[in-house]
Design a protein around this motif. Sequence first.
Motif, short mmCIF file in Angstrom:
data_model
loop_
_atom_site.label_atom_id
_atom_site.label_comp_id
_atom_site.label_asym_id
_atom_site.label_seq_id
_atom_site.Cartn_x
_atom_site.Cartn_y
_atom_site.Cartn_z
N GLU A 160 14.56 0.08 -1.19
CA GLU A 160 13.97 0.22 0.15
C GLU A 160 12.53 0.71 0.04
O GLU A 160 12.24 1.65 -0.69
N LEU A 161 11.64 0.08 0.79
CA LEU A 161 10.20 0.37 0.72
C LEU A 161 9.66 0.78 2.08
O LEU A 161 9.76 0.03 3.05
N SER A 162 9.06 1.95 2.14
CA SER A 162 8.37 2.38 3.37
C SER A 162 6.95 1.83 3.35
O SER A 162 6.43 1.40 2.31
N CYS A 163 6.28 1.89 4.50
CA CYS A 163 4.88 1.46 4.56
C CYS A 163 4.02 2.33 3.65
O CYS A 163 3.06 1.85 3.04
N HIS A 164 4.37 3.62 3.53
CA HIS A 164 3.59 4.53 2.68
C HIS A 164 3.72 4.15 1.21
O HIS A 164 2.75 4.23 0.45
N GLN A 165 4.92 3.74 0.80
CA GLN A 165 5.10 3.31 -0.59
C GLN A 165 4.37 2.00 -0.86
O GLN A 165 3.88 1.77 -1.96
N LEU A 166 4.28 1.13 0.14
CA LEU A 166 3.66 -0.18 -0.04
C LEU A 166 2.15 -0.17 0.10
O LEU A 166 1.47 -1.10 -0.36
N GLU A 167 1.60 0.88 0.69
CA GLU A 167 0.20 0.88 1.14
C GLU A 167 -0.79 0.44 0.07
O GLU A 167 -1.69 -0.36 0.33
N TYR A 168 -0.65 0.94 -1.16
CA TYR A 168 -1.61 0.62 -2.22
C TYR A 168 -0.98 -0.18 -3.37
O TYR A 168 -1.53 -0.25 -4.46
N MET A 169 0.16 -0.79 -3.10
CA MET A 169 0.88 -1.51 -4.16
C MET A 169 0.10 -2.74 -4.64
O MET A 169 -0.47 -3.47 -3.83
N THR A 170 0.12 -2.97 -5.96
CA THR A 170 -0.52 -4.16 -6.53
C THR A 170 0.50 -5.09 -7.16
O THR A 170 0.14 -6.05 -7.84
N VAL A 171 1.80 -4.81 -6.93
CA VAL A 171 2.87 -5.65 -7.46
C VAL A 171 3.95 -5.77 -6.38
O VAL A 171 4.18 -4.82 -5.64
N SER A 172 4.57 -6.94 -6.28
CA SER A 172 5.59 -7.19 -5.26
C SER A 172 6.91 -7.56 -5.94
O SER A 172 6.92 -8.03 -7.07
N PRO A 173 8.04 -7.39 -5.23
CA PRO A 173 9.34 -7.68 -5.84
C PRO A 173 9.62 -9.17 -5.97
O PRO A 173 9.02 -9.99 -5.26
N HIS A 174 10.55 -9.51 -6.85
CA HIS A 174 10.94 -10.92 -7.04
C HIS A 174 11.52 -11.50 -5.74
O HIS A 174 11.17 -12.60 -5.33
N ILE A 175 12.41 -10.75 -5.08
CA ILE A 175 12.90 -11.14 -3.75
C ILE A 175 12.42 -10.08 -2.76
O ILE A 175 12.73 -8.89 -2.92
N GLY A 176 11.66 -10.48 -1.78
CA GLY A 176 11.18 -9.56 -0.75
C GLY A 176 11.85 -9.87 0.58
O GLY A 176 12.11 -11.03 0.89
N ILE A 177 12.16 -8.82 1.34
CA ILE A 177 12.73 -8.98 2.68
C ILE A 177 11.87 -8.20 3.66
O ILE A 177 11.69 -6.99 3.51
N LEU A 178 11.32 -8.90 4.65
CA LEU A 178 10.55 -8.26 5.72
C LEU A 178 11.37 -8.39 7.00
O LEU A 178 11.45 -9.46 7.60
N VAL A 179 12.04 -7.29 7.38
CA VAL A 179 13.03 -7.33 8.46
C VAL A 179 12.36 -7.50 9.81
O VAL A 179 12.80 -8.29 10.66
N ASN A 180 11.28 -6.76 10.07
CA ASN A 180 10.55 -6.83 11.35
C ASN A 180 9.32 -5.94 11.24
O ASN A 180 9.18 -5.15 10.31
N ILE A 181 8.40 -6.07 12.20
CA ILE A 181 7.27 -5.15 12.32
C ILE A 181 7.09 -4.82 13.81
O ILE A 181 6.92 -5.71 14.64
N HIS A 182 7.16 -3.53 14.12
CA HIS A 182 6.91 -3.04 15.48
C HIS A 182 5.84 -1.95 15.41
O HIS A 182 5.56 -1.40 14.34
N GLU A 183 5.29 -1.61 16.56
CA GLU A 183 4.29 -0.55 16.64
C GLU A 183 4.90 0.77 16.17
O GLU A 183 5.87 1.26 16.73
N GLU A 184 4.33 1.37 15.12
CA GLU A 184 4.89 2.59 14.52
C GLU A 184 3.85 3.20 13.59
O GLU A 184 2.95 2.51 13.11
N HIS A 185 3.94 4.48 13.35
CA HIS A 185 3.09 5.20 12.38
C HIS A 185 1.59 5.05 12.67
O HIS A 185 0.77 5.12 11.75
#
Length: 449
Positions: A160-185
């Motif tokens: 599980e990846l939060s926006c804070h964990q992803l913010e400066y990431m330079t590598v992505s997973p083999h299978i990625g799941i983007l469930v939704n994006i709503h106004e938050e944070h």
Amino acid sequence: MIEKIIPWIKGKRVLLLGFGREGQSTYHVIKQAGGYASLDIADLASPAQRPDEEARWITGPGYQSCMDDYDVVFKSPGIVLEKPIEEYRCQILSQTEVFFQCFRDQIIGITGTKGKSTVTSLLYHILKNAGMDTMILGNIGIPALDHMEEVRPDTKIVFELSCHQLEYMTVSPHIGILVNIHEEHLDHYGTMEKYVAAKQNIFKNQKTDDILICNVQCLPESGTCPSMLIKAGVNEPGTDLSVAEEPDGTWIRFRGRAYRIPVDEIRLLGQHNYFDIGVVYGVCAILGMDDGAFTAGLKTYEPLPHRLQYLGERDGVRYYDDSISTICDTTIQALKTLKDTDTVLIGGMDRGIDYRELIEYLSECQVSHIILMEATGKRIYQEIYKFYPEFKDRPRLILAEHLEDGVRRAMQITRPGHSCVLSPAAASYGIFKNFEERGEVFARLVFHS
């Protein structure tokens, strides 16, 4: 496996930025690996107990000013950098970045504003139940580096990846799941564009033979997703992975397979959860699982607490804890799912999100009592009276100072044979330690007052 992190720290001056759960985990792993020149810690707060007298501690308001004195900085997810990352001379890493650099080909990464913990825990449960070698890590509360030693070549890592964990990431997973994006944070990011950009790191560094399963509501812009894109949606024509309510049940359709969700035999309620089940079904199908094994796991899955969780009945009223709800959409989904709701409790810390969508839904819905609490509750109440003269049946709106007052009022007015749900559509910070504590306090007020 722990030796895999040595290239990042060997002979380097290392700084840990933040010393919460993840910072402490990183500290112990780096100490165990060894080979660094120095290992120091910077945090706004000074700890009650220091684990290492050798380490230099930098604390107080200026704790970030020392970063360029170091070669490598391991940043904890919740910390906001005071400058753009490109202005620092030091290399800024994170647990997640290093773990992904080591194991990205084995990782199924899940992010989204809401639903990511359900997708993560459900996928892990079904894979585990089917006998696969799997592990669950990340934002769900399990620091990744603590479990490096357990990863084998065939291990499926559900992360599980939060926006804070992803913010400066330079590598992505083999299978990625983007469930939704709503106004938050928005209190952290300032703009919706920056928040969306952080979430999109789930796919931006994928390769052509990787996979992204993405909700049609937040698809990548053309040319920004290098991997195979699988579009997923509920009652949306033309999707690759479809969840559809049909006369004979709720069906998932994917790559020529059709699967009817056994809604009467599972504990996950509501259309938003059926979408989550659909996404998990897609991953399991990609991994070669048959429908029988999927059903066996789905039927034995216990939903996570505080997510439209049935607490029990008192004086003929059914009580539900949906404290995880911090945005409009989740409260709307809760009320759509619990069609017998007589009372809903809404409100919490005000982060400036737009409540128009929720106000318009509340005007039309059949809920008899709408209890509005804390700063956002007051704001919703005032906005309705100022800007929504057409709001239907305003006497349904009841102001309460805090959760305790709201629960007391709810227990007085909710009719037996109906439901009462805490679904705040707001953050808990500044009032409670977190949404879990808010849900626990709600349950205590209902059943032990």
